[in-house]
Design a protein around this motif. Structure first.
Motif, mmCIF file in Angstrom:
data_model
loop_
_atom_site.group_PDB
_atom_site.id
_atom_site.type_symbol
_atom_site.label_atom_id
_atom_site.label_comp_id
_atom_site.label_asym_id
_atom_site.label_seq_id
_atom_site.Cartn_x
_atom_site.Cartn_y
_atom_site.Cartn_z
ATOM 1 N N LEU A 180 25.599 -4.695 -29.632
ATOM 2 C CA LEU A 180 25.629 -3.782 -30.784
ATOM 3 C C LEU A 180 27.080 -3.340 -31.022
ATOM 4 N N TRP A 181 27.290 -2.578 -32.077
ATOM 5 C CA TRP A 181 28.658 -2.185 -32.420
ATOM 6 C C TRP A 181 29.164 -0.998 -31.603
ATOM 7 N N THR A 182 28.237 -0.183 -31.073
ATOM 8 C CA THR A 182 28.691 1.022 -30.364
ATOM 9 C C THR A 182 29.375 0.664 -29.046
ATOM 10 N N ARG A 183 30.530 1.292 -28.823
ATOM 11 C CA ARG A 183 31.324 1.016 -27.621
ATOM 12 C C ARG A 183 31.549 2.328 -26.873
ATOM 13 N N ARG A 184 31.696 2.234 -25.560
ATOM 14 C CA ARG A 184 32.139 3.408 -24.798
ATOM 15 C C ARG A 184 33.045 2.925 -23.679
ATOM 16 N N THR A 185 33.777 3.861 -23.120
ATOM 17 C CA THR A 185 34.741 3.488 -22.085
ATOM 18 C C THR A 185 34.395 4.182 -20.779
ATOM 19 N N ILE A 224 37.229 0.304 -18.435
ATOM 20 C CA ILE A 224 36.518 -0.861 -18.969
ATOM 21 C C ILE A 224 35.741 -0.394 -20.194
ATOM 22 N N GLU A 225 35.899 -1.173 -21.269
ATOM 23 C CA GLU A 225 35.144 -0.844 -22.485
ATOM 24 C C GLU A 225 33.851 -1.644 -22.448
ATOM 25 N N ILE A 226 32.752 -0.956 -22.744
ATOM 26 C CA ILE A 226 31.471 -1.665 -22.772
ATOM 27 C C ILE A 226 30.786 -1.456 -24.125
ATOM 28 N N ALA A 227 30.111 -2.504 -24.578
ATOM 29 C CA ALA A 227 29.351 -2.401 -25.830
ATOM 30 C C ALA A 227 27.893 -2.174 -25.457
ATOM 31 N N ASN A 228 27.226 -1.326 -26.201
ATOM 32 C CA ASN A 228 25.789 -1.188 -25.989
ATOM 33 C C ASN A 228 25.101 -2.475 -26.446
ATOM 34 N N THR A 229 24.000 -2.785 -25.786
ATOM 35 C CA THR A 229 23.229 -3.966 -26.201
ATOM 36 C C THR A 229 21.778 -3.539 -26.420
ATOM 37 N N THR A 230 21.029 -4.436 -27.022
ATOM 38 C CA THR A 230 19.587 -4.227 -27.085
ATOM 39 C C THR A 230 18.911 -5.526 -26.636
ATOM 40 N N LEU A 231 17.617 -5.466 -26.428
ATOM 41 C CA LEU A 231 16.936 -6.646 -25.887
ATOM 42 C C LEU A 231 16.144 -7.378 -26.961
ATOM 43 N N ILE A 232 16.329 -8.692 -26.992
ATOM 44 C CA ILE A 232 15.558 -9.526 -27.916
ATOM 45 C C ILE A 232 14.614 -10.363 -27.048
ATOM 46 N N PRO A 233 13.294 -10.206 -27.248
ATOM 47 C CA PRO A 233 12.377 -11.024 -26.438
ATOM 48 C C PRO A 233 12.407 -12.496 -26.855
ATOM 49 N N ILE A 234 12.454 -13.370 -25.859
ATOM 50 C CA ILE A 234 12.385 -14.810 -26.147
ATOM 51 C C ILE A 234 11.391 -15.400 -25.154
ATOM 52 N N ASP A 235 10.301 -15.936 -25.654
ATOM 53 C CA ASP A 235 9.205 -16.426 -24.802
ATOM 54 C C ASP A 235 8.869 -15.357 -23.761
ATOM 55 N N ASP A 236 8.989 -15.727 -22.463
ATOM 56 C CA ASP A 236 8.662 -14.750 -21.419
ATOM 57 C C ASP A 236 9.890 -13.987 -20.955
ATOM 58 N N ASP A 237 11.012 -14.199 -21.607
ATOM 59 C CA ASP A 237 12.268 -13.611 -21.127
ATOM 60 C C ASP A 237 12.888 -12.749 -22.239
ATOM 61 N N THR A 238 14.111 -12.281 -21.988
ATOM 62 C CA THR A 238 14.813 -11.489 -23.013
ATOM 63 C C THR A 238 16.255 -11.977 -23.100
ATOM 64 N N ARG A 239 16.891 -11.625 -24.195
ATOM 65 C CA ARG A 239 18.315 -11.918 -24.373
ATOM 66 C C ARG A 239 18.979 -10.601 -24.769
ATOM 67 N N ALA A 240 20.227 -10.405 -24.318
ATOM 68 C CA ALA A 240 20.953 -9.181 -24.710
ATOM 69 C C ALA A 240 21.659 -9.421 -26.033
ATOM 70 N N PHE A 267 22.791 0.324 -17.826
ATOM 71 C CA PHE A 267 22.027 -0.797 -18.380
ATOM 72 C C PHE A 267 22.369 -1.014 -19.850
ATOM 73 N N LEU A 268 21.921 -2.145 -20.366
ATOM 74 C CA LEU A 268 22.162 -2.501 -21.773
ATOM 75 C C LEU A 268 23.630 -2.269 -22.118
ATOM 76 N N ALA A 269 24.491 -2.821 -21.287
ATOM 77 C CA ALA A 269 25.929 -2.583 -21.417
ATOM 78 C C ALA A 269 26.689 -3.876 -21.142
ATOM 79 N N SER A 270 27.413 -4.341 -22.129
ATOM 80 C CA SER A 270 28.138 -5.597 -21.981
ATOM 81 C C SER A 270 29.646 -5.341 -22.051
ATOM 82 N N PRO A 271 30.395 -5.738 -21.022
ATOM 83 C CA PRO A 271 31.837 -5.474 -21.026
ATOM 84 C C PRO A 271 32.526 -6.187 -22.192
ATOM 85 N N THR A 272 33.457 -5.476 -22.851
ATOM 86 C CA THR A 272 34.160 -6.092 -23.987
ATOM 87 C C THR A 272 35.675 -6.087 -23.800
ATOM 88 N N LYS A 273 36.194 -5.223 -22.964
ATOM 89 C CA LYS A 273 37.650 -5.149 -22.821
ATOM 90 C C LYS A 273 38.010 -4.484 -21.483
#
Ligand SMILES: Cc1cc2nc3c(=O)[nH]c(=O)nc-3n(C[C@H](O)[C@H](O)[C@H](O)COP(=O)(O)OP(=O)(O)OC[C@H]3O[C@@H](n4cnc5c(N)ncnc54)[C@H](O)[C@@H]3O)c2cc1C
Ligand SMILES: NC(=O)c1ccc[n+]([C@@H]2O[C@H](COP(=O)([O-])OP(=O)(O)OC[C@H]3O[C@@H](n4cnc5c(N)ncnc54)[C@H](OP(=O)(O)O)[C@@H]3O)[C@@H](O)[C@H]2O)c1
Length: 447
Positions: free
Chosen positions: A287-292, A268-284, A250-256
């Motif tokens: 972040l700068w941290t990456r793992r493979t 596959i390289e993935i960047a860590n993400t965090t959640l930003i609440p928007i109204d009743d939903d969230t947006r990813a 979770f909280l993982a967005s592919p970058t490469k």
């Protein structure tokens, strides 16, 4: 209106949206001509639904056959509309049809456009694989290099179908399900988990839930509720047929996409993400941290887009709809629109996954098709029925006959249905499909 006068409408696409729209139009006295890329009607019901959904498919196939058999309706399969198709939309629009409904689904492919994505062998889109295992020509014959460690991107029902195929048919070693948001935002239906829960690495799930819990708690989400949701299918677990391990990231967005010197995917390289609440939903938020992750195959299960070469303006992966519809139904616009001129494209309507891509189940597509038919009927109230609708039809038919390819009509389809039923019986199968157009056309005496 005399017997000779009738509205004539073309419906492009014979998935649930197009078919149920066609039914409504035909039952309202319109002469309907369906044009379908595939030989068979059904769209994703035939070529998307997981193959074991036999009962549901059988029920829908029966309804589709009944629609195609309606006397007010003609069917032309193996004909694709588009700039690179058998007939362009513009040409069709000049053929005399008084309205055209686009119900071609979402045939474009949505990629993430990551570095490495097109450089290495082993990056696929779910739709192509789904068409492959559901035996849609030509995908049925395509070769896919499915390795042992597979990353599936996205956590919707399509991902669950793909993961199920990977665990139960391909019997891969590991499936890494990668979600850009968290456990509270998974989109899959918990029932879909029944086929996979026996392959779920529960220890890894608990570790991952522990890892993302602080982010969830910080925005008022309950990690335990998510755990319960994912594990709720345990009592109905279908027995595993492989040692595949399914793990969520979770909280993982592919970058490469990474690859080796032989041109094969190896990570596959993935960047860590965090959640930003928007109204009743969230947006990813990335972040700068990456793992493979070491994987040899990557499958995008992130939804689709419409075909950009179809002939209608596209924005944000969808055909553009008139923002101020002249014939709204339940507040929804079914009307095609040219954003450059700022004008509606008169007489052209859009429904189903063509109107709203990758959105909802078959019942939603049906309802959308029926609502689009209502919009068309409202539009036709101001259009005089064609006195020469049979001439329009005859001219169109002879135009199709000039295409150098066999065209499937409603008279041919029963032969195919009968042959597939006979094959199923012969091989003691619940369902049988021919996987090449050549075989199907032969059976229908078209070649
Ligand atoms: C993998 C997968 C599994 C699914 N499983 C389920 C499920 O189990 N249960 C459920 O309720 N829903 C399921 N769905 C959702 C359901 O399939 C869709 O809601 C529904 O099929 C959308 O209908 P549609 O008519 O808009 O498009 P489609 O079903 O995609 O039909 C589009 C039709 O248009 C034709 N076409 C395409 N391009 C052209 C062209 N250029 N010219 C002419 N014809 C063209 C195609 O041949 C096709 O017949 C699934 C979806 C997917 C992707
Ligand atoms: N009943 C069934 O058996 C069945 C089977 C298959 C499909 N269907 C239906 O078909 C429809 C489509 O299903 P779907 O799974 O394709 O779509 P979906 O439910 O919308 O799931 C798409 C997934 O991809 C993620 N995603 C989208 N864009 C992304 C991006 N740019 N980067 C990373 N992740 C991204 C989404 O994350 P976010 O949430 O963060 O956007 C989401 O997890 C749904 O209505 C589904 O229910 C039903």
């Amino acid at each position: 209106m005399t017997n000779q006068e009738q509205h004539i409408v073309a419906v492009i696409g014979a998935g649930p949206a197009g078919l149920f729209a066609a039914r409504q139009l035909a039952l309202s006295g319109v002469f309907v001509v369906i044009i379908n890329r595939d030989l068979k009607p059904g769209g994703l019901v035939e070529y998307g639904f997981y193959p074991d959904k036999i009962k549901m498919k059988a029920g829908l196939r029966k309804q589709f056959s009944q629609i195609v058999e309606l006397p007010q309706l003609e069917y032309f399969g193996n004909v694709s509309v588009g700039d690179e198709g058998d007939i362009t939309l513009e040409n069709l629009n000049r053929s005399g049809f008084q309205a055209i409904l686009t119900a071609t689904g979402a045939q474009g492919t949505k990629w993430l456009e990551l570095p490495g994505e097109t450089d290495y062998k082993g990056v696929y889109h779910a739709k192509d694989l789904v068409y492959h295992y559901n035996k849609l020509p030509p995908y049925s014959k395509h070769e896919f290099h499915i390795g042992k460690k597979v990353a599936v991107i996205g956590v919707g029902n399509v991902m669950m179908d793909i993961a199920r195929w990977l665990a139960r048919e391909k019997k891969v070693d590991e499936i890494f399900a990668i979600a850009r948001r968290g456990p509270a935002e998974i989109k899959f239906d918990k029932k879909r988990m029944e086929y996979l829960i026996a392959n779920l690495d529960q220890e890894a799930l608990d570790d991952e839930l522990g890892r993302v819990a602080p982010v969830m708690v910080a925005i008022g989400q309950d990690p335990e509720a998510s755990r319960e949701y994912i594990l709720s299918s345990l009592p109905k677990a279908v027995e595993a047929v492989s040692n595949t391990k399914l793990r969520f990231y979770f909280l993982a967005s592919p970058t490469k996409i990474l690859g080796d010197d032989n041109g094969n995917v190896n990570g596959i390289e993935i960047a860590n993400t965090t959640l930003i609440p928007i109204d009743d939903d969230t947006r990813a938020k990335t972040l700068w941290t990456r793992r493979t992750l070491n994987v040899d195959t990557v499958i995008y299960c992130i939804g689709d887009k419409v075909d950009e070469k179809y002939g209608l303006p596209v924005q944000w992966n969808e055909f553009v709809k008139n923002p101020n519809p002249q014939y709204p139904v339940d507040g929804i616009s079914y009307e095609a629109y040219n954003p450059e001129s700022g004008l509606p494209i008169q007489g052209i309507f859009i429904a189903g996954w063509s109107r709203e891509v990758s959105s909802g189940l078959v019942g939603i597509a049906r309802k959308d098709g029926e609502r689009s038919a209502k919009a068309i009927l409202k539009y036709l109230e101001n259009v005089k029925p064609a006195a020469n609708y049979m001439d329009i039809f005859a001219k169109f038919k002879s135009r199709l006959n000039r295409l150098e390819k066999p065209i499937v009509t409603k008279q041919h389809l029963p032969l195919l249905v009968k042959a597939e039923l006979a094959e199923a019986q012969k091989h003691n199968l619940e369902d049988f499909k021919f996987d090449s157009n050549l075989e199907m056309l032969k059976i229908m005496n078209l070649i």
